[in-house]
Design an enzyme around this catalytic site. Structure first.
Site: not given
Length: 282
Positions: A33-34, A39, A63, A188
């Site tokens: 996300g973000a 992306h 992670q 991000s």
């Protein structure tokens, strides 16, 4: 049109099976996300390769080490879905932690090869967590293709090794790093940086490119990378975790005359940035 949003493995599989019945190919873009322009470039490549694109949005806890920024990692699902609608992604998979790691979950993939060294020296559990969640996503979505950015170059090599070693029938596509107008790699974590820190961060790629050119011209790796570390600190970075040249395909130690990658990680305040550039073979 907005992507369909599903948060269960069952719904994800049902949608992919519908596409398969229609003879459509599927590409996947795994993310946390973000979403930023980097992306979105992955989604665009996915849609060039396949008929349909599924984007996963999942901040993967396995992670992150206990001392890392899991709780602070930016989460902005509504904005992410707007960006995916603009990019044309058809499906967003947004599971929660209990969907991905239900009670009693006890299996973890251990990776070696390109996972050794570099990031693993500083984040020893990171790639095992990446490999575990990526394997799960591939088994859940059964994509024909998966697109990963070259900005996380070691991760890209680890995912390729994972698919080779476990015979996962997914073609991994590496996508060029997307940068701002002054060369800073999209990330991000850039959202953590203030304006003054962003100015410092834009020196990262400049120093790496100068260092890669010096290596290609015959510079000694040890002294050249040491000079690069000093240049980053002088530019305003607080600490350099590593700057190292590796062979492009295996991430084995680089040998002159071979295609290489110069990979680096450095800190600006509490924010850790990574980047890499090509080391030409001639």
């Amino acid at each position: 049109m907005s992507p369909r949003v599903v948060d269960s493995v069952a719904a994800l599989r049902a949608q992919v099976q519908d596409w398969r019945r229609d003879g459509l190919s599927v590409a996947m873009v795994p993310t946390m996300g973000a979403l930023h322009d980097g992306h979105i470039s992955l989604v665009e490549i996915a849609l060039e390769k396949a008929d349909r694109c599924v984007v996963s949005i999942f901040v993967n806890p396995t992670q992150f080490a206990p001392s890392e920024d899991l709780d602070k990692y930016p989460r902005q699902l509504a904005r992410d879905l707007d960006r995916l609608a603009e990019a044309g992604a058809e499906l967003a998979f947004t599971p929660d932690v209990t969907e991905m790691y239900p009670a009693g979950f006890a299996t973890r993939i251990s990776v070696g090869g390109p996972a050794a060294g570099l990031e693993s020296d500083f984040r020893p559990t990171f790639f095992d967590g990446v490999a575990t969640v990526v394997a799960k996503l591939f088994l859940q979505a059964s994509p024909d293709y998966a697109v990963f950015g070259e900005k996380d170059y070691q991760q890209l090599c680890v995912v390729r090794q994972l698919c080779r070693d476990l015979d996962l029938p997914v073609k991994i596509i590496g996508a060029p790093t997307v940068r701002d107008a002054r060369g800073l790699a999209m990330s991000s974590r850039n959202a953590y940086l203030g304006e003054a820190e962003l100015e410092v961060a834009r020196n990262f790629n400049v120093v790496l490119r100068q260092t890669a050119a010096a290596l290609a011209a015959g510079g000694d790796e040890g002294s050249t990378t040491a000079e690069a570390s000093g240049a980053l600190v002088k530019a305003g970075f607080d600490k350099v975790d590593y700057i190292a040249a590796r062979e492009s395909l295996t991430l084995a130690p680089w040998r002159r005359g071979r295609d290489g990658r110069l990979l680096a990680a450095a800190w600006l305040g509490k924010t850790r940035l990574i980047d890499n550039v090509e080391v030409p073979s001639t």
